[in-house]
Design a protein around this motif. Sequence first.
Motif, short mmCIF file in Angstrom:
data_model
loop_
_atom_site.label_atom_id
_atom_site.label_comp_id
_atom_site.label_asym_id
_atom_site.label_seq_id
_atom_site.Cartn_x
_atom_site.Cartn_y
_atom_site.Cartn_z
N THR A 69 0.87 -1.18 0.00
CA THR A 69 0.00 0.00 0.00
C THR A 69 0.90 1.23 0.00
O THR A 69 1.76 1.32 0.88
CB THR A 69 -0.90 0.04 1.27
OG1 THR A 69 -1.55 -1.21 1.42
CG2 THR A 69 -1.93 1.15 1.16
N PRO A 70 0.75 2.18 -0.93
CA PRO A 70 -0.06 2.02 -2.14
C PRO A 70 0.51 0.92 -3.05
O PRO A 70 1.62 0.46 -2.81
CB PRO A 70 0.04 3.40 -2.81
CG PRO A 70 1.31 3.99 -2.30
CD PRO A 70 1.53 3.44 -0.93
N ALA A 71 -0.26 0.54 -4.05
CA ALA A 71 0.17 -0.53 -4.95
C ALA A 71 1.50 -0.15 -5.61
O ALA A 71 1.71 1.00 -5.99
CB ALA A 71 -0.89 -0.75 -6.03
N VAL A 72 2.40 -1.12 -5.70
CA VAL A 72 3.67 -0.91 -6.40
C VAL A 72 3.59 -1.66 -7.73
O VAL A 72 3.31 -2.85 -7.75
CB VAL A 72 4.86 -1.44 -5.55
CG1 VAL A 72 6.17 -1.31 -6.32
CG2 VAL A 72 4.95 -0.67 -4.23
N GLY A 73 3.82 -0.95 -8.83
CA GLY A 73 3.79 -1.57 -10.16
C GLY A 73 2.42 -2.14 -10.46
O GLY A 73 1.40 -1.47 -10.29
N ILE A 74 2.40 -3.40 -10.89
CA ILE A 74 1.14 -4.06 -11.26
C ILE A 74 0.26 -4.25 -10.02
O ILE A 74 -0.95 -4.32 -10.11
CB ILE A 74 1.44 -5.39 -12.00
CG1 ILE A 74 2.20 -5.10 -13.31
CG2 ILE A 74 0.17 -6.18 -12.29
CD1 ILE A 74 2.67 -6.31 -14.08
N GLY A 75 0.89 -4.31 -8.85
CA GLY A 75 0.12 -4.35 -7.61
C GLY A 75 -0.40 -5.71 -7.24
O GLY A 75 -1.47 -5.84 -6.63
N GLN A 76 0.38 -6.74 -7.56
CA GLN A 76 -0.08 -8.09 -7.23
C GLN A 76 -0.12 -8.36 -5.73
O GLN A 76 0.53 -7.68 -4.96
CB GLN A 76 0.82 -9.15 -7.89
CG GLN A 76 2.21 -9.30 -7.28
CD GLN A 76 3.27 -8.61 -8.12
OE1 GLN A 76 3.00 -7.57 -8.71
NE2 GLN A 76 4.45 -9.17 -8.18
#
Length: 275
Positions: A69-76
């Motif tokens: 959090t927050p999403a990093v890259g694609i956010g898997q």
Amino acid sequence: MTVWICATCAVEHRDSAAPPNGECAICADERQYVPEDGQRWTTLTELREAGTTIDLAEVEPGLYGLSTTPAVGIGQRALLLQTDDGNLLWDPVGYVDDAAIEKVRELGGIAFVVASHPHMYGVQVEWSHAFGNAPVLVPEADKRWLMRPDPVVRFWEGTVKLLPGTTLIQVGGHFPGSAAVHWTGAADDNGVLLAGDTVMPGRRVGSASFMRSFPNMIPLSQAAVRKIVANLEPYEYDRLYSNFGTVVRPNAKAGVKASAERYLAWIRGDFDDDI
Ligand SMILES: [Zn+2]
Ligand SMILES: [Zn+2]
């Protein structure tokens, strides 16, 4: 030296003083994308200073999800699978910090790091280095997408028995080396499949689909979908977890097979009288 991370896919690149030249090869490929405003690189320090955190939550007994959090890259959502002989980190996120290392250590650490495919490599070598250089497994078939070579990397193909009750399977489709992990150690004794996006759960309960590219909506051929189903045929699984927290359950194998039949019927044109 600095480990540069592509801001779009979160895959780590070789240590270098300056960011890599040009675009990230994984994002420049037709399965991914470079954003309209161009290639951007980040670093673990920049992500930490931006307040990035990693949450860890139980998915089911013996299986934990890790998300940034927050999403990093694609956010898997990465998965940590526990066994008596050590744990597997699956689809590692593109960030790691001391707090996450501590939480994972309390759950028994990491014995192997494996991603379902290059979009999910994240900072796999960084995770390995944080856990005593745990081997990072990369399929021979996707070697060219390894952007941060390191002595911890081991190449594999076919199927590999990794830890008790876990089998790493080269399924193919989305990438030639697209993989899944079959796990027989779940608390309810049912089989579980960690599928990355090799097989992607649909919103409709019990359904799934198969794509060459998700962001660019490029389908797979009939032969590719048949190959995926055939490579998973020897394994029984009740639940299938994707890399984004979505799931096919119960009777996931039956759901995947029925979804594959539906897919094949559409691309064959069986329903074209209705269009
Ligand atoms: Zn990238
Ligand atoms: Zn992908």
